[in-house]
Design an enzyme around this catalytic site. Structure first.
Site, short mmCIF file in Angstrom:
data_model
loop_
_atom_site.label_atom_id
_atom_site.label_comp_id
_atom_site.label_asym_id
_atom_site.label_seq_id
_atom_site.Cartn_x
_atom_site.Cartn_y
_atom_site.Cartn_z
N ASP A 20 0.84 -1.20 0.00
CA ASP A 20 0.00 0.00 0.00
C ASP A 20 0.87 1.25 0.00
O ASP A 20 2.00 1.22 0.50
CB ASP A 20 -0.90 -0.04 1.25
CG ASP A 20 -2.05 0.95 1.14
OD1 ASP A 20 -2.31 1.47 0.04
OD2 ASP A 20 -2.68 1.20 2.18
N HIS A 37 2.83 3.65 -8.87
CA HIS A 37 2.66 2.23 -9.22
C HIS A 37 3.89 1.71 -9.97
O HIS A 37 4.32 0.58 -9.77
CB HIS A 37 1.41 2.04 -10.07
CG HIS A 37 0.14 2.35 -9.34
ND1 HIS A 37 -0.09 1.93 -8.05
CD2 HIS A 37 -0.97 3.04 -9.70
CE1 HIS A 37 -1.29 2.34 -7.66
NE2 HIS A 37 -1.84 3.03 -8.65
N LEU A 131 12.04 -20.05 -4.38
CA LEU A 131 10.86 -19.30 -3.91
C LEU A 131 9.66 -19.50 -4.83
O LEU A 131 9.81 -19.52 -6.05
CB LEU A 131 11.23 -17.80 -3.88
CG LEU A 131 10.09 -16.81 -3.61
CD1 LEU A 131 9.75 -16.79 -2.13
CD2 LEU A 131 10.48 -15.40 -4.05
C1 FPP Z 1 -1.70 0.34 -3.34
O1 FPP Z 1 -1.30 1.66 -3.40
C2 FPP Z 1 -1.25 -0.36 -4.51
C3 FPP Z 1 -2.05 -0.91 -5.47
C4 FPP Z 1 -3.52 -0.91 -5.46
C5 FPP Z 1 -1.47 -1.59 -6.59
C6 FPP Z 1 -0.25 -2.36 -6.24
C7 FPP Z 1 0.36 -2.79 -7.46
C8 FPP Z 1 1.68 -2.76 -7.71
C9 FPP Z 1 2.75 -2.32 -6.82
C10 FPP Z 1 2.11 -3.30 -8.99
C11 FPP Z 1 2.30 -4.77 -8.86
C12 FPP Z 1 2.91 -5.24 -10.03
C13 FPP Z 1 3.28 -6.49 -10.28
C14 FPP Z 1 4.00 -6.75 -11.50
C15 FPP Z 1 3.01 -7.61 -9.36
P1 FPP Z 1 -2.43 2.76 -3.45
O2 FPP Z 1 -2.59 3.18 -4.86
O3 FPP Z 1 -3.66 2.26 -2.79
O4 FPP Z 1 -1.75 3.89 -2.61
P2 FPP Z 1 -2.46 4.96 -1.70
O5 FPP Z 1 -3.15 4.21 -0.60
O6 FPP Z 1 -1.34 5.80 -1.21
O7 FPP Z 1 -3.41 5.71 -2.59
#
Ligand code: FPP
Length: 242
Positions: A20, A37, A131
């Site tokens: 997050d 992201h 893993l």
């Molecule tokens: C939460 O941050 C993150 C997500 C909803 C997406 C997580 C996805 C990635 C890190 C990419 C994963 C990629 C692969 C290849 C596995 P948020 O947007 O909710 O952050 P915020 O709470 O600060 O708004």
């Protein structure tokens, strides 16, 4: 923590992570959320390598929830583009590190090219013995239980199973979940300080130790992972006993 201290730690078999804080990381820098992201994807790659080297057997990350479709079209589109790009990169990372990749969640809702990419990634890493890296995509704990109930009902209808008290155990139910190939998480890490499960691995986290760090996901690194493992080592796991 130096390597001597590290050798005294018990490494959890299965670590699950709610990644997050990508949006907040970007906002703090005056950048669009999608930059967060993108940076978060780089952190995923690095974390896979770190986890493999630390001897963690299973690493599960929450990449896209069943609720994430509610985000703007622009943000969902950007996440899909990142999946396309990182699925190719991850094949490389996985191959170099003897990592087997698996996806959980309902992939039917993804565009066909992404579904094909997922299958390729799973097939081409299936024989790896290090893993197991599990990516939760279009995943929701409640949705997973709903799909499990449907699959069980179908088996009963087909005469393959009995729906009675004696012949349907908790282990039988677990066998219908997306995670049936792996043990439950020992340690659940959530970044960016929120104290919520957000519909992640609801059944599987029944006895997981939870560590919440204020670090935003793009800033997560090996030291933060080791600190979470050190906290895990200080917990006494009783599974409801005394
Ligand atoms: C939460 O941050 C993150 C997500 C909803 C997406 C997580 C996805 C990635 C890190 C990419 C994963 C990629 C692969 C290849 C596995 P948020 O947007 O909710 O952050 P915020 O709470 O600060 O708004």
């Amino acid at each position: 923590m130096n390597d001597t201290d590290l050798s005294k730690l018990q490494i959890p078999e299965h670590v699950a992570i709610i990644m997050d804080g990508n949006g907040r990381w970007a906002k703090k820098r005056g950048l669009p959320r999608t930059f967060g992201h993108k940076e978060g994807c780089k952190t995923v790659e690095q974390t896979v390598e770190d986890a493999a080297r630390l001897g963690i057997r299973y690493l599960t990350v929450y990449a896209f929830s069943t609720e994430n479709w509610k985000r703007s079209e622009e943000e969902v589109g950007a996440l899909m583009q990142l999946f396309r790009y990182y699925m190719v990169r991850l094949l490389d990372v996985a191959t170099k590190n003897n990592v087997r990749v698996k996806m959980i969640g309902d992939r039917r809702r993804f565009p066909e090219d992404i579904r094909k990419g997922i299958e390729k990634l799973e097939d081409q890493t299936a024989e790896a013995t290090g893993l197991t890296f599990v990516i939760a995509v279009n995943y929701g704990g409640r949705d997973e239980l709903r799909r499990a109930a449907l699959a069980f009902a179908q088996d009963v209808k087909d005469g393959k199973r009995e729906a009675d008290e004696a012949s349907f155990t908790e282990a039988d139910l677990a066998g219908y979940l997306d995670t049936s190939f792996m043990p439950d998480p020992d340690l659940l890490i959530r970044t960016s300080g929120e104290l919520r499960l957000s519909n992640f691995l609801l059944w599987q986290c029944a006895y997981s130790e939870i560590v919440v760090t204020d670090v935003l996901w793009p800033d997560f690194n090996r030291d933060v992972l080791i600190d979470a493992i050190a906290q895990f080592n200080q917990r006494s796991r009783r599974y409801g006993g005394v």
